[in-house]
Design an enzyme around this catalytic site. Structure first.
Site, PDB file in Angstrom:
ATOM      1  N   GLU A 253       0.861  -1.181   0.000  1.00 30.97           N
ATOM      2  CA  GLU A 253       0.000   0.000   0.000  1.00 30.97           C
ATOM      3  C   GLU A 253       0.901   1.236   0.000  1.00 30.97           C
ATOM      4  O   GLU A 253       2.017   1.199   0.524  1.00 30.97           O
ATOM      5  CB  GLU A 253      -0.834  -0.042   1.287  1.00 30.97           C
ATOM      6  CG  GLU A 253      -1.759   1.148   1.509  1.00 30.97           C
ATOM      7  CD  GLU A 253      -2.432   1.101   2.884  1.00 30.97           C
ATOM      8  OE1 GLU A 253      -3.556   1.592   2.990  1.00 30.97           O
ATOM      9  OE2 GLU A 253      -1.817   0.584   3.860  1.00 30.97           O
TER      10      GLU A 253
ATOM     11  N   LYS B  50      -9.800   1.173  -1.417  1.00 26.91           N
ATOM     12  CA  LYS B  50      -9.850   0.728  -0.020  1.00 26.91           C
ATOM     13  C   LYS B  50     -11.197   1.069   0.617  1.00 26.91           C
ATOM     14  O   LYS B  50     -11.632   2.218   0.591  1.00 26.91           O
ATOM     15  CB  LYS B  50      -8.718   1.387   0.756  1.00 26.91           C
ATOM     16  CG  LYS B  50      -8.533   0.886   2.183  1.00 26.91           C
ATOM     17  CD  LYS B  50      -7.331   1.586   2.810  1.00 26.91           C
ATOM     18  CE  LYS B  50      -6.969   1.007   4.172  1.00 26.91           C
ATOM     19  NZ  LYS B  50      -5.785   1.691   4.741  1.00 26.91           N
TER      20      LYS B  50
ATOM     21  N   CYS C  83      -4.745  -3.357   3.653  1.00 23.06           N
ATOM     22  CA  CYS C  83      -4.327  -3.017   5.017  1.00 23.06           C
ATOM     23  C   CYS C  83      -5.452  -3.171   6.052  1.00 23.06           C
ATOM     24  O   CYS C  83      -5.768  -4.267   6.464  1.00 23.06           O
ATOM     25  CB  CYS C  83      -3.721  -1.611   5.032  1.00 23.06           C
ATOM     26  SG  CYS C  83      -2.669  -1.267   6.464  1.00 23.06           S
TER      27      CYS C  83
END
Length: 267
Positions: free
Chosen positions: A44, A116, A153
């Site tokens: 990321e 995300k 993440c």
């Protein structure tokens, strides 16, 4: 039995020096390709990474096909590898950025992008101050007889995100991250990666930025929760060959997906 795709996780510590970040990506993709990898997963925030929550970095955002995206496409084609890498994209609808994964095929063409879903408003950070969240969507792609699904993440802390991907056919999960270091954080990273692999009987292919800010420990975990490759704490690459038959045999012995009583849906 027939083996599946050879995958690599590549890790480095990103910074606000975009040229240095691009150089690291170039070096690591070449290193991974040299091991025979067909897919390279980068962290990321590979394009630009800032740890200070107060920095306004809107002037650093790029379009999908900007300098960073163009480099990723060129490297994929040049090295004949698929690449997943994290960047922050300009959002046309707002003054914020979008935390985005590029999924690029070995021909250099963009397969898909993943935005995300769960923003990191935790442990003293507020990603939502600077970023717009993506809508829950199962981004998947095929490679070497397996289906890969992407998440980023903080998404790892939400088991329903992994379930969404598995319900869409994923038998391997890709997790680029910049997992912030701190008390118990390495343990959370390793535990959750293994938990997602075990509960979903899938491979997990995770790439994390390295220290001092982040934990590193990029790894490949198999469907029984066995860590089959680990890049450790420093800049570098780790790789493994995934085996679809391993998924099938684990699912036969541990049919937790088949034994489910209910499903989950985006709220």
């Amino acid at each position: 039995g027939p083996m599946g795709p050879h995958v690599a996780v590549a890790q480095f510590g990103g910074s606000t020096d975009k040229a240095a970040n691009r150089a690291a990506v170039r070096e690591l993709v070449a290193q991974a390709a040299a091991t025979g990898a067909e897919l390279v997963v980068m962290p990321e925030y590979s394009m630009y990474s800032v740890q200070d929550p107060k920095v306004d970095y809107r002037d650093q955002l790029e379009p999908i096909d900007g300098e960073f995206g163009s480099l990723v496409s060129a490297l994929a084609k040049e090295q004949s590898v698929a690449i997943v890498a994290g960047m922050t994209v300009v959002d046309e609808q707002s003054d914020k950025g979008i935390n985005t994964l590029l999924v690029v095929g070995a021909d250099g063409e963009l397969i898909d992008t993943y935005e995300k879903v769960h923003l990191y408003d935790a442990f003293g950070f507020r990603e939502s101050d600077r970023l717009r969240a993506g809508d829950p969507r199962a981004v998947t792609f095929e490679l070497g007889g397996m289906t890969f699904g992407t998440m980023t993440c903080y998404d790892l802390r939400f088991p329903e995100m992994a379930r969404l991907l598995v319900d869409a056919g994923a038998d391997a999960l890709i997790v680029p991250a910049a997992w912030v270091a701190g008390p118990a954080k390495e343990d959370h990273w390793m535990t959750l990666l293994r938990a997602r692999a075990i509960e979903n009987t899938v491979y997990v292919v995770a790439s994390g930025q390295t220290g001092p800010q982040c934990t590193g420990l990029s790894m490949v975990v198999d469907p029984m929760g066995v860590v089959v490759a680990n890049a450790g704490e420093a800049k570098g690459v780790a790789s493994a060959v995934l085996d679809p038959e391993r998924v099938a045999s684990v699912r036969k012995r541990n049919p937790s997906l088949a034994n489910r009583r209910f499903t989950v849906a985006p709220k």
